[in-house]
Enzyme design. Structure first.
Site, PDB file in Angstrom:
ATOM      1  CD  GLU A   1      -2.567   1.716   0.238  1.00 23.57           C
ATOM      2  OE1 GLU A   1      -2.851   2.613  -0.139  1.00 23.57           O
ATOM      3  OE2 GLU A   1      -3.805   0.715   0.352  1.00 23.57           O
TER       4      GLU A   1
ATOM      5  CB  SER B   1      -5.736   0.487  -3.938  1.00 23.28           C
ATOM      6  OG  SER B   1      -5.746   1.267  -2.502  1.00 23.28           O
TER       7      SER B   1
ATOM      8  CG  ASP C   1      -1.749   0.204  -3.454  1.00 22.56           C
ATOM      9  OD1 ASP C   1      -1.010   1.247  -3.543  1.00 22.56           O
ATOM     10  OD2 ASP C   1      -2.635   0.471  -3.100  1.00 22.56           O
ATOM     11  CG  HIS C   2      -1.805   4.322  -4.593  1.00 22.47           C
ATOM     12  ND1 HIS C   2      -1.326   5.432  -3.691  1.00 22.47           N
ATOM     13  CD2 HIS C   2      -2.585   3.462  -4.362  1.00 22.47           C
ATOM     14  CE1 HIS C   2      -2.148   5.101  -2.926  1.00 22.47           C
ATOM     15  NE2 HIS C   2      -2.878   3.449  -2.500  1.00 22.47           N
TER      16      HIS C   2
END
Length: 626
Positions: A283, A323, A492-493
């Site tokens: 995350e 996400s 995810d980012h």
């Protein structure tokens, strides 16, 4: 003459009212987010209140049209009901404006950009909003809402007392005759102010931009104007209106390297073609948290150690900033387009292929575990619809475990994940999505030296998560299935870091990707791949290594281990898009049609922009056909 005077007073009072409200919001924003503007001079900050006037007048004009009609009816007919309705409309508008800004003033510290239409996705699950925010954020939201509503209410009461707008001893018929020509004229003036004047191109967000610091520019644009612009784009069913319209021959010429490059090669890095695949989705891990990736002091000591025995991709970019976009890109090789989230549209994402589906015929089972709630962003639906045998989230965690406000801690996630892995028959594809590095960062703590300075909470949460990842790998090494396993460790980012805070900078989207484990050949361990690519390229890279014939299942995914592969990354930004190649990078804003960041040489920029446009056009045309 009294009628003209009082109507003119109302007209000007509306505009003055909204300007005061917006300026009050700017002051509150500056106080709450002072660390972000600490290096801004007083003169530059004061200029905000001058450069913002045109957009404030535009917003105030739109917000004042209906109230002006109602107060005009009160002036004409002298019926209290019209004044009551006028007050009701003004209070409703004030509530909406205060809520937008109170939400933005809290979220800005985390997002580094103004509130956009993507909030509607989160509001579809209200509990996400409150769980993502810590208690202080919820408290501050209420405080700022009350302050802004109270301030606006007091100004409203002062500017619009009923006695100011009563006209006595004038027949209604005379009032109507006088109102007929003057009211449309005043509304016409509002319209002109709303579009910013008589120029051919209407006013836009960039009209308030004057600083090289994006935070100052964000303060200059009042929140309801920005949010309204975002909503208009969000509400469009055809984002294609913003994209190019090249012919097929033009696209073939612009993207010839992508469409025709030789796909076959002999650069294999796996010991065999049927390894267990263990995805660890990190995350918000931006590349700048890693010393190995950024060359600056970082906090991922353990990940950096693991990279010495794995294959590290140093120029990989997230396709978006949320996400659900990241997961769809990783598992379906799907790029992101501005204002489009494919996972939120089941009728479309079901037509995409995913990695687990491509290898199911080889006997792979698949599972996905998240420590929070998978309904956010429709992630649960995405994995379920794509045939994952087991999709589990916080509701499947055993009772009695400690957890944060948003999700269970990473150490609990990995402990449960290991239990799941030990129960699977090989070969398997399993994914775990971490959560401790997401706001509100209420991780249990760590024993390493704490990070001090900017982004303290986030950086310390990464230190904790980094240790949890290392502990999980060490535990995995003791298991029988480990010897034939490839770990795919990817974010995810991205996220703001001490080194990059501009949400429009492509560097914010650069993320780590590490392939690790005994499934790698010995000569691949320690390899560094610096080719430019994105999350969407992971699928085809893995499938080629596993010698899976994917046909046309992943048309937008590139094999980053192919020596012939063209290097580029497309990513969606807040209200725009970005493009990265070895020659440079740019980000472009849809609203005001300008480059926010550009490092391409002038003679290269035009061609790279065309290539970017051509790719987006192709992706969007396929998206429309899904």
């Amino acid at each position: 003459m009294k009628i003209f005077k009082k109507l003119g007073l109302a007209y000007l009072s509306f505009l003055a009212f909204w300007i005061l409200v917006f300026d009050f919001q700017r002051i509150l924003f500056s106080i709450h987010n002072y660390p972000k503007i600490a290096d801004v001079s007083s003169l530059e900050w004061i200029q905000v209140f001058f450069h913002s006037i045109r957009i404030d007048l535009s917003t105030g004009s739109f917000l004042s049209a209906v109230p002006l009609l109602l107060i005009s009816c009160f002036l004409c007919f002298n019926k209290k009901i019209f004044f009551t309705l006028f007050k009701a409309v003004m209070f409703i508008e004030l509530v909406m404006v205060a809520m937008i800004h109170a939400g933005e003033i809290n979220a800005y510290g985390e997002w580094n950009h103004k509130l956009t239409s993507r909030v509607f996705m989160h509001l579809s699950h209200p509990d996400e909003v409150f769980r993502t925010a810590d208690y202080s954020m919820t408290l501050w939201f209420m405080v700022y809402f009350i302050l802004e509503f109270t301030f606006g209410g007091l100004i409203l009461q002062k500017f619009f007392r009923i006695g100011k707008f009563k006209i006595k001893n004038v027949p209604i018929s005379s009032k109507i005759v006088l109102f007929l020509p003057i009211l449309p004229l005043l509304l016409g003036f509002y319209f002109v102010l709303g579009r910013g004047g008589f120029q051919q191109i209407p006013l836009n967000i960039d009209s308030a931009y004057f600083s090289k610091k994006y935070v100052i520019n964000d303060i200059a644009v009042n929140s309801p104007y920005f949010f309204g612009k975002s909503f208009l784009l969000y509400n469009r069913s055809n984002i294609g209106e913003f994209l190019s319209d090249y012919s097929e021959s033009e696209i073939n010429e612009l993207l010839n390297d992508f469409l025709t490059y030789e796909k076959k090669h002999e650069h294999y890095i796996l010991e065999n073609t049927t390894p267990n695949l263990v995805f660890v989705i990190l995350e918000s891990w931006t590349s700048t948290v890693s010393s190995k990736l950024s060359g600056k002091p970082g906090v991922t000591e353990e990940l950096d150690k693991l990279s010495e025995e794995g294959v590290l991709f140093t120029n990989l970019y997230a396709t978006g900033s949320t996400s659900e976009i990241g997961n769809a890109s990783i598992f379906s090789g799907y790029p992101a387009l501005p204002e489009i989230s494919i996972s939120m549209q089941p009728f479309k994402h079901r037509k995409l292929k995913s990695i687990n589906q491509s290898i199911a015929s080889r006997g792979y089972t698949s599972g996905y575990l998240f420590s929070g709630d998978l309904k956010y962003g429709n992630i649960n639906s995405y994995f379920t619809d794509h045939g994952f045998n087991r999709v589990q989230d916080e509701s499947d965690f055993p009772e009695g475990l400690e957890k944060g406000k948003l999700n269970y801690y990473d150490e609990a996630l990995f402990e449960l994940f290991l239990e799941k892995l030990n129960k699977q028959e090989e070969p398997f594809l399993e994914g775990a999505f971490t959560g401790s590095t997401h706001s509100p960062y209420d991780f249990p703590g760590h024993n390493k030296e704490k990070w001090t300075g900017k982004e303290t909470n986030f950086m310390n949460s990464v230190i904790y998560a980094d240790q949890c990842l290392a502990d999980f790998i060490e535990e995995a090494k003791q298991q029988d299935w480990y010897e034939n396993t490839l770990f795919v460790i990817v974010a995810d980012h991205g996220h703001a870091s001490p080194y990059v805070t501009n949400p429009n900078d492509s560097e914010m989207y650069r993320i780590p990707l590490l392939l690790y484990g005994p499934a790698l050949k010995d000569d691949a361990k320690g390899m560094i791949i610096d080719k430019v690519g994105s999350q969407a390229d992971i699928a085809q890279t893995l499938m080629y290594q596993m010698k899976v014939d994917t046909g046309d299942d992943y048309p937008w995914s590139k094999d980053l281990l192919n020596p012939n592969v063209p290097e580029f990354a497309l990513h969606a930004t807040t209200r725009g898009f970005g493009w990265v190649t070895p020659k440079g990078k740019f980000t472009y804003h849809l609203d005001y049609q300008k480059y926010i960041v550009n490092t391409f040489e002038k003679e290269v920029l035009e061609q790279e922009r065309k290539r970017c446009n051509a790719l987006m056009q192709m992706v969007y045309e396929e998206y429309e056909d899904l």
